[in-house]
Design an enzyme around this catalytic site. Structure first.
Site, PDB file in Angstrom:
ATOM      1  N   GLU A  47       0.667  -1.217  -0.027  1.00 49.57           N
ATOM      2  CA  GLU A  47      -0.036  -0.174  -0.044  1.00 49.57           C
ATOM      3  C   GLU A  47       0.764   1.220   0.040  1.00 49.57           C
ATOM      4  O   GLU A  47       1.694   1.130   0.766  1.00 49.57           O
ATOM      5  CB  GLU A  47      -0.787   0.178   1.280  1.00 49.57           C
ATOM      6  N   ASN A 111      -6.938   6.159  -1.648  1.00 51.00           N
ATOM      7  CA  ASN A 111      -6.063   5.382  -1.597  1.00 51.00           C
ATOM      8  C   ASN A 111      -6.137   3.965  -2.574  1.00 51.00           C
ATOM      9  O   ASN A 111      -7.237   3.473  -2.235  1.00 51.00           O
ATOM     10  CB  ASN A 111      -6.130   4.944   0.031  1.00 51.00           C
ATOM     11  N   LYS A 128      -9.531   2.069  -1.921  1.00 55.46           N
ATOM     12  CA  LYS A 128      -9.802   1.525  -0.579  1.00 55.46           C
ATOM     13  C   LYS A 128     -10.970   2.047   0.121  1.00 55.46           C
ATOM     14  O   LYS A 128     -11.347   3.318   0.110  1.00 55.46           O
ATOM     15  CB  LYS A 128      -8.498   2.056   0.269  1.00 55.46           C
ATOM     16  N   GLU A 147      -5.952   8.651   7.640  1.00 58.68           N
ATOM     17  CA  GLU A 147      -6.618   8.347   6.435  1.00 58.68           C
ATOM     18  C   GLU A 147      -8.126   8.947   6.016  1.00 58.68           C
ATOM     19  O   GLU A 147      -8.428   9.297   4.973  1.00 58.68           O
ATOM     20  CB  GLU A 147      -6.585   6.812   6.391  1.00 58.68           C
ATOM     21  N   CYS A 173      -4.902  -2.973   2.554  1.00 57.76           N
ATOM     22  CA  CYS A 173      -4.472  -2.982   4.281  1.00 57.76           C
ATOM     23  C   CYS A 173      -5.671  -3.146   5.130  1.00 57.76           C
ATOM     24  O   CYS A 173      -6.405  -4.346   5.179  1.00 57.76           O
ATOM     25  CB  CYS A 173      -3.910  -1.543   4.558  1.00 57.76           C
ATOM     26  N   ASN A 198       0.192  -1.250   5.461  1.00 59.15           N
ATOM     27  CA  ASN A 198       0.991  -0.544   6.291  1.00 59.15           C
ATOM     28  C   ASN A 198       0.632  -0.722   7.468  1.00 59.15           C
ATOM     29  O   ASN A 198      -0.315   0.142   8.152  1.00 59.15           O
ATOM     30  CB  ASN A 198       1.329   1.041   5.972  1.00 59.15           C
TER      31      ASN A 198
HETATM   32  N1  CDV Z   1      -3.067   1.371   6.646  1.00 63.56           N
HETATM   33  C1  CDV Z   1      -3.949   0.848   7.351  1.00 63.56           C
HETATM   34  O1  CDV Z   1      -5.116   0.560   6.757  1.00 63.56           O
HETATM   35  N2  CDV Z   1      -3.636   0.541   8.442  1.00 63.56           N
HETATM   36  C2  CDV Z   1      -4.506  -0.383   9.583  1.00 63.56           C
HETATM   37  C3  CDV Z   1      -4.099   0.151  10.942  1.00 63.56           C
HETATM   38  C4  CDV Z   1      -4.556   1.352  11.393  1.00 63.56           C
HETATM   39  C5  CDV Z   1      -4.842  -0.684  11.794  1.00 63.56           C
HETATM   40  C6  CDV Z   1      -4.449  -1.599   9.319  1.00 63.56           C
HETATM   41  O2  CDV Z   1      -5.617  -2.429   9.395  1.00 63.56           O
HETATM   42  O3  CDV Z   1      -3.451  -2.291   9.296  1.00 63.56           O
END
Ligand code: CDV
Length: 304
Positions: A47, A111, A128, A147, A173, A198
């Protein structure tokens, strides 16, 4: 005859705030060359793979925020990645911050991830949906997760495309934690789901769960794979980035939920596996044969 594809989960170590996109792209090209030498046909990058994870900072100046966004893809800095893909005959998934204009001429920020084919053409785009974090500065946190401030929730659904010999879907993510994500892809008979992430090792709202971050990462990726009978590739941006520790755990998961390849470090590293897409049938035609066993009419209105 089996339908196999060799996948390279291309984990990146940290990208500092001062690191240029060109440097990040060069690191990805180096991984792509290593992957190609090992027979990879598809590279999966993390990501927001072109810059540091900028939502960890509160910024009021929109022009500063926009400095992390791409207004076109490929851009001048990313063309070499597309050229390398063509030269090596290899596809890739790339996550980046997208600044776009909608049909009404309004600016939107997402994103985003794209799937690019071995000819360098973009085959699919995903934005996303499940944005984690918060909108306003929360100074009590060791770092921010803004975000919700910098992006809007994706408007493309969860597309599945016929590509590279299989049915491929994407998520990003936090999406992986939501069963809806995998089920939307599973209902379209996805055979391969690509997910960059991430994930900080420290979760400020519930630090008592910090020791579970690696466990939860694999738990949701493996459950998503098994419950939908699909291959899953989860790829981290890992390591200590601007003082924030990001988990690794990049892996390739079979439709049975078993991890078949995994990175061992928190730096730039490949996990590679040859994946027989026909193995999805082991699950999709049996325990999770949706047509035979799913009961959407019995779930009640809220769950349909
Ligand atoms: N980049 C993300 O989406 N990170 C989230 C954190 C904040 C929990 C994740 O689900 O990994």
């Amino acid at each position: 005859m089996s339908r196999s594809i060799t996948l390279a989960a291309a984990q990146l170590g940290p990208i500092s705030k001062s690191e240029s996109r060109t440097s990040a792209v060069n690191r990805m090209i180096a991984l792509m060359e290593e992957g190609a030498a090992k027979g990879a046909e598809l590279m999966v990058f993390p990501e927001l793979a072109l810059t540091t994870f900028f939502p960890r900072w509160y910024m009021e100046d929109q022009s500063e925020v926009d400095g992390y966004f791409e207004t076109e893809m490929p851009s001048v800095e990313t063309v070499p990645l597309f050229d390398a893909a063509k030269r090596l005959g290899i596809g890739f998934y790339l996550g980046y911050a997208e600044k776009a204009q909608n049909s009404a001429g309004e600016t939107q920020r997402f994103n985003t991830s794209i799937l690019v084919g071995p000819d360098g053409e973009t085959l699919s785009k995903y934005r996303k949906v499940h944005l984690p974090g918060h909108w306003e500065n929360e100074p009590w946190r060791a770092f921010q997760h803004l975000e919700k401030r910098y992006f809007e929730s994706g408007d493309l659904g969860f597309p599945v495309v016929e590509a590279l010999g299989g049915r491929i879907g994407m998520c990003i993510c936090n999406d992986r934690r939501w069963p809806e994500t995998f089920r939307m892809l599973g209902l379209q008979k996805a055979e391969l789901v690509l997910c960059g992430y991430n994930t900080p090792a420290h979760y400020p709202p519930a630090p008592e769960h910090d020791h579970l971050q690696d466990f939860h990462n694999h738990l949701v990726l493996q459950a998503g794979a098994y419950q939908n009978g699909t291959w899953v590739v989860g790829v981290a941006k890992a390591g200590c980035e601007e003082g924030c520790d990001l988990i690794g755990g990049t892996c390739i998961i079979a439709p049975t939920g078993e991890i078949v390849a995994q990175c061992a470090t928190l730096g730039d590293e490949l996990a590679i596996a040859t994946c027989d897409l026909d193995r999805c049938r082991e699950i999709q035609d049996n325990i999770f044969n949706f047509a035979a066993h799913r009961q959407p009419g019995k779930y009640g209105l809220l769950c349909q």
